[in-house]
Design a protein around this motif. Sequence first.
Motif, short mmCIF file in Angstrom:
data_model
loop_
_atom_site.label_atom_id
_atom_site.label_comp_id
_atom_site.label_asym_id
_atom_site.label_seq_id
_atom_site.Cartn_x
_atom_site.Cartn_y
_atom_site.Cartn_z
N ILE A 147 0.84 -1.20 0.00
CA ILE A 147 0.00 0.00 0.00
C ILE A 147 0.88 1.26 0.00
O ILE A 147 1.81 1.38 0.81
CB ILE A 147 -0.94 0.04 1.24
CG1 ILE A 147 -1.92 -1.14 1.20
CG2 ILE A 147 -1.70 1.36 1.30
CD1 ILE A 147 -2.86 -1.19 2.41
N ILE A 148 0.56 2.15 -0.93
CA ILE A 148 1.18 3.48 -0.92
C ILE A 148 0.02 4.49 -0.91
O ILE A 148 -1.13 4.09 -0.82
CB ILE A 148 2.12 3.72 -2.13
CG1 ILE A 148 1.35 3.57 -3.44
CG2 ILE A 148 3.31 2.77 -2.09
CD1 ILE A 148 2.12 4.06 -4.66
N SER A 149 0.33 5.79 -1.03
CA SER A 149 -0.77 6.76 -1.08
C SER A 149 -0.73 7.55 -2.38
O SER A 149 0.27 7.56 -3.09
CB SER A 149 -0.72 7.71 0.11
OG SER A 149 -0.03 8.89 -0.24
N TYR A 150 -1.83 8.19 -2.67
CA TYR A 150 -1.96 9.01 -3.88
C TYR A 150 -1.00 10.19 -3.88
O TYR A 150 -0.68 10.76 -4.90
CB TYR A 150 -3.41 9.53 -3.97
CG TYR A 150 -4.00 9.40 -5.35
CD1 TYR A 150 -3.54 10.18 -6.41
CD2 TYR A 150 -5.03 8.49 -5.61
CE1 TYR A 150 -4.07 10.07 -7.66
CE2 TYR A 150 -5.57 8.37 -6.86
CZ TYR A 150 -5.10 9.16 -7.89
OH TYR A 150 -5.62 9.04 -9.15
N LEU A 151 -0.54 10.56 -2.69
CA LEU A 151 0.28 11.77 -2.56
C LEU A 151 1.76 11.51 -2.83
O LEU A 151 2.55 12.45 -2.81
CB LEU A 151 0.15 12.33 -1.13
CG LEU A 151 -1.21 12.88 -0.72
CD1 LEU A 151 -1.23 13.13 0.78
CD2 LEU A 151 -1.49 14.17 -1.47
N GLU A 152 2.12 10.26 -3.07
CA GLU A 152 3.55 9.94 -3.08
C GLU A 152 4.34 10.58 -4.22
O GLU A 152 3.85 10.76 -5.33
CB GLU A 152 3.76 8.42 -3.13
CG GLU A 152 3.20 7.67 -1.95
CD GLU A 152 3.47 8.34 -0.63
OE1 GLU A 152 4.64 8.59 -0.31
OE2 GLU A 152 2.50 8.64 0.09
N LEU A 207 -5.63 12.26 2.75
CA LEU A 207 -5.89 10.83 2.59
C LEU A 207 -7.30 10.52 3.10
O LEU A 207 -7.71 11.05 4.13
CB LEU A 207 -4.88 10.00 3.37
CG LEU A 207 -3.40 10.16 2.98
CD1 LEU A 207 -2.55 9.21 3.81
CD2 LEU A 207 -3.19 9.91 1.49
N ILE A 208 -8.00 9.66 2.37
CA ILE A 208 -9.32 9.23 2.82
C ILE A 208 -9.10 7.97 3.66
O ILE A 208 -8.85 6.89 3.15
CB ILE A 208 -10.25 8.94 1.62
CG1 ILE A 208 -10.39 10.21 0.75
CG2 ILE A 208 -11.62 8.45 2.08
CD1 ILE A 208 -11.12 10.01 -0.56
N SER A 228 0.67 -6.79 -6.05
CA SER A 228 0.00 -5.60 -6.60
C SER A 228 0.10 -4.41 -5.66
O SER A 228 0.19 -4.55 -4.44
CB SER A 228 -1.45 -5.92 -6.96
OG SER A 228 -2.09 -6.51 -5.85
N LEU A 229 0.09 -3.25 -6.30
CA LEU A 229 0.23 -1.99 -5.59
C LEU A 229 -1.14 -1.39 -5.35
O LEU A 229 -1.92 -1.23 -6.29
CB LEU A 229 1.08 -1.05 -6.47
CG LEU A 229 1.73 0.16 -5.83
CD1 LEU A 229 2.72 -0.26 -4.76
CD2 LEU A 229 2.44 0.99 -6.90
N LYS A 230 -1.46 -1.07 -4.11
CA LYS A 230 -2.75 -0.47 -3.78
C LYS A 230 -2.50 0.96 -3.31
O LYS A 230 -1.49 1.25 -2.66
CB LYS A 230 -3.45 -1.26 -2.67
CG LYS A 230 -3.67 -2.73 -3.01
CD LYS A 230 -4.81 -2.89 -4.00
CE LYS A 230 -4.88 -4.33 -4.49
NZ LYS A 230 -5.94 -4.53 -5.48
N VAL A 231 -3.44 1.84 -3.64
CA VAL A 231 -3.20 3.27 -3.40
C VAL A 231 -4.29 3.86 -2.50
O VAL A 231 -5.48 3.75 -2.81
CB VAL A 231 -3.15 4.03 -4.74
CG1 VAL A 231 -2.81 5.49 -4.51
CG2 VAL A 231 -2.13 3.39 -5.68
N ILE A 232 -3.88 4.50 -1.41
CA ILE A 232 -4.85 5.18 -0.55
C ILE A 232 -5.33 6.43 -1.29
O ILE A 232 -4.52 7.29 -1.65
CB ILE A 232 -4.22 5.63 0.80
CG1 ILE A 232 -3.42 4.49 1.44
CG2 ILE A 232 -5.29 6.17 1.75
CD1 ILE A 232 -2.56 4.95 2.62
N PRO A 233 -6.63 6.55 -1.55
CA PRO A 233 -7.12 7.72 -2.30
C PRO A 233 -7.12 8.99 -1.46
O PRO A 233 -6.94 8.95 -0.25
CB PRO A 233 -8.54 7.30 -2.68
CG PRO A 233 -8.95 6.31 -1.66
CD PRO A 233 -7.71 5.63 -1.17
N ILE A 234 -7.31 10.12 -2.15
CA ILE A 234 -7.35 11.42 -1.46
C ILE A 234 -8.65 12.14 -1.79
O ILE A 234 -9.31 11.82 -2.78
CB ILE A 234 -6.16 12.32 -1.85
CG1 ILE A 234 -6.02 12.42 -3.39
CG2 ILE A 234 -4.87 11.85 -1.23
CD1 ILE A 234 -5.05 13.48 -3.85
#
Lengths: 143, 413
Positions: B124-129, B159-160, B147-153
């Motif tokens: 897991i990474i975030s959308y802000l990276e 971050l949501i 697979s790479l999962k993304v924390i949405p914003i």
Amino acid sequence: MGIKEIQEELIDDFEFLTEWEAKYEYIIQMGKELPLIDPRYQVEANLIKGCQAQVWLHAEYKDNKVYFTADSDAIITKGLVSMVIRILSGHSPKEIMDADLFFVDRIGLREHLSVTRSNGLLSMMKQMKLYAIALHSQITGTE
Amino acid sequence: MSTSLVMEELDLIKIRKDFPILSTTVNGKPLVYLDNAATSQKPWPVIRAIESYYTSLNSNVHRGVHYLSQKATDAYEQSRRKLATYINAAFEHEVIFTKGTTDGINLVASCFGKQFIGKGDEVIISYLEHHSNIVPWQMICEEKGASLKVIPINEKGELIMSAFDKLLNSRVKIIACSYVSNSLGTINPVREIIGKAHALGIPVLLDAAQAVQHLELDVQELDVDFLAFSGHKMYGPTGIGILYGKESWLNKLQPYQGGGDMIKTVTFEKTTYNELPFKFEAGTPNIEAAICLGNAVDYINSIGLDKIARQEEELVEYATAQLSLITGLRFIGTAENKASVVSFVIEGQHPYDVGFILDKMGIAVRTGHHCTEPLMNFFGIPGTIRASFAFYNTKAEVDILVEGVKKAITMLA
């Protein structure tokens, strides 16, 4: 008018624009006057990607002359693009291929060609020359 | 403490004299340096330490018994201790010298990924990276079939967290997230992320490149597993950074670069690795930069990170208030918690054009996507104009920026 003469004319236009504001207002104005590229040519295949500003370039070959149209999403880049088009468009592949674009230094625009500017201008100039070289080798190859 | 007191707290005239480059003129105008998130300027104590290293200390570390080698090694290890204290690491061998944040993240992605990420797993990474906290994980995921999962914003650039909760499951092997967003300045709820991750036994890496110079940071209190940052963004030299890792994790990981200093014994049949931190420091390190990063830490401590943070907060507040008066200006990133960054666009204008005109006025800002292309795509923009502050910036400089933006709008209209 030849490529050299058009550049001289352009350099004359800039001669009295000593303040950077005046110079760039002129470049911005030229950007606004740039004939827009036909939207059907504003496609991925014609896109020259800078890191920041993007340039679309389309070339047409007619009666041994190359006609360029272009656009950019950044207005200063568009102004610079319009200058290059004014200079190179409507000339033969050989003339474009051999052109020495001395106006860049004479008008003091060298900074726009540095790698960090990444405004697509340098890539566009290379691309125009490449078109010309490709066309020229086609012509001379078929003669 | 009221914010107006902060300005009096820091003697800005004196502080600015510590940074010789700030008196540069650009296009005949005094430099207004507002690109501190890209790199910060260096104070005299760091600049002098660099000179002093080469005039009185230069020698290879951990190798020689001779006088200079001992002295250089002592200084190198002393700097490691300073960094360990700065982030409150439990042990100084949890502090590894790297080339920078990118290098540290790549080290973890590579070493951790090799051993602990497998087919069907998730990261897991975030959308802000920043790209440097996206691409290394993409690479290892591709290699391993993970697979790479993304924390949405949300629209504010936060971050949501309810969506983050839904991403958590037993397939997640690691979470890599920025502490502070480089493009927007959003301070992420890292304690919450770490708490929830640890509840499921998932380790967390924090990209602290935009945090260590602004916020007091305690790795033990955060209970973070890995934390990477760069020296050059915290008034130190370029080409040096720190990877902090919990001892237990670092001991589990196998090194990914072999070479000098990282070994205990070498035969053609078998090599045994050195202990921490040397296991991860193959080859001659950037000794000068490592030592002088310690001087940068001393400098920060001499000013006080709390005072630095308050001054920068005040600058962000002031800049936000002044810029918001400009018609057609839209802020990108309006999170409740922000550090040191003001990012914006001008309606109808390309950030590149605005940045170019600001440069003509001696104002250094960053324009473009800031190595966060997915984030720019989220906002549907090619990039932003980003002013990022350090404590040596002044309100007068913010005023120059505001005037500059107004002038750019007039010229470009």
